[in-house]
Design a protein around this motif. Structure first.
Motif: not given
Length: 264
Positions: A20-28, A42-54
């Motif tokens: 929600g706070q990320s400008e252009e975050g992408k879920i990994l 082809l994509a330029q995310p500001t952050e990669l948010i890794d869900l592997s620990r959830l």
């Protein structure tokens, strides 16, 4: 690749907050689509948010008469899961046909349906098996989830938690796959419930769709011959170097018959 910040939250609440706070975050999740996209710039995310620990996003469990499968559950786990084989064997068979072994061991259910690739297998299962997609905010009925080519009803910052699949009386899935990519040129999921039959088609069009004529015919007579004479219009179907729209229209009928045959 472009520079980005790598984030690895340890709870669903933290992941939602970061997104929600990320400008252009992408879920990994499994990364089967995102990582090649990044490599090709082809994509330029500001952050990669890794869900592997959830842990909230993983696992398969009974949910009433159906199954709830976490968004981060890998294709191989669905394909080989005892609960899936017992309760909805057609879903296990479908997952076992996704990509190759490497893809099945990395790709995830949530990542696949969020990407909404028109040739992916899971959309046919979601729509055919009367699934409900649960997010961090709400529940979305299967017929409302896929809205177009690589488009879903997900809102910005909304995260898939899992999918509840209804248990059918009978179900089957058959696909004609591209020999190189193993994506479905046409895949058909047929499922019989107490209140009717659902026929969901992937690969043929810009998004998964149902075939009401086949559903009505199978509700009266659940045999392959019931759909043998039903053809879908070629107008609007995909046409490319691998197959014309007319060829895909023909395959819909063929795969529907095979899906019914596979129900036993």
């Amino acid at each position: 690749m472009y520079a980005f910040e790598y984030r690895r939250p340890t709870s669903l609440a933290e992941a939602v907050s970061i997104l929600g706070q990320s400008e252009e975050g992408k879920i990994l999740a499994g990364g089967q689509t995102l990582l090649p996209t990044l490599k090709q710039r082809l994509a330029q995310p500001t952050e990669l948010i890794d869900l592997s620990r959830l842990p909230e996003l993983k696992g398969i469990r009974e949910d009433g008469d159906g199954l709830f499968i976490g968004a981060y559950t890998r294709h191989a786990e669905v394909a080989h899961g005892d609960l899936v084989k017992q309760r909805i064997p057609a879903l296990a068979a479908l997952a076992g046909e996704i990509g190759d072994r490497q893809v099945r061991n990395l790709g995830t259910l949530g990542g696949s349906i969020a990407n909404a690739d028109p040739a992916a297998d899971y959309p046919a299962a979601v729509v055919g098996l009367k699934a409900v997609v649960k997010t961090d905010r709400r529940e979305i009925a299967c017929d409302d989830f896929f809205t177009g080519l690589f488009e879903t009803a997900l809102e910005p910052g909304e995260l898939i938690v899992g999918v509840r699949f209804a248990r059918p009386e009978k179900a089957g899935y058959a696909k004609f796959r591209n020999p190189a990519s193993r994506y479905a040129m046409v895949g058909v999921c047929v499922a019989k419930f107490g209140d009717g039959v659902r026929v969901a088609v992937t690969g043929a069009g810009g998004s998964v769709f149902r075939v009401p004529e086949m559903e009505a015919a199978l509700a009266k007579d659940f045999r392959p011959d019931a759909v043998a004479g039903i053809a879908v219009p070629a107008d609007g179907l995909n046409s490319d170097m691998h197959g014309s729209a007319e060829y895909r229209a023909h395959l819909v009928t063929v795969m529907a018959k095979r899906a019914v045959e596979s129900c036993g």
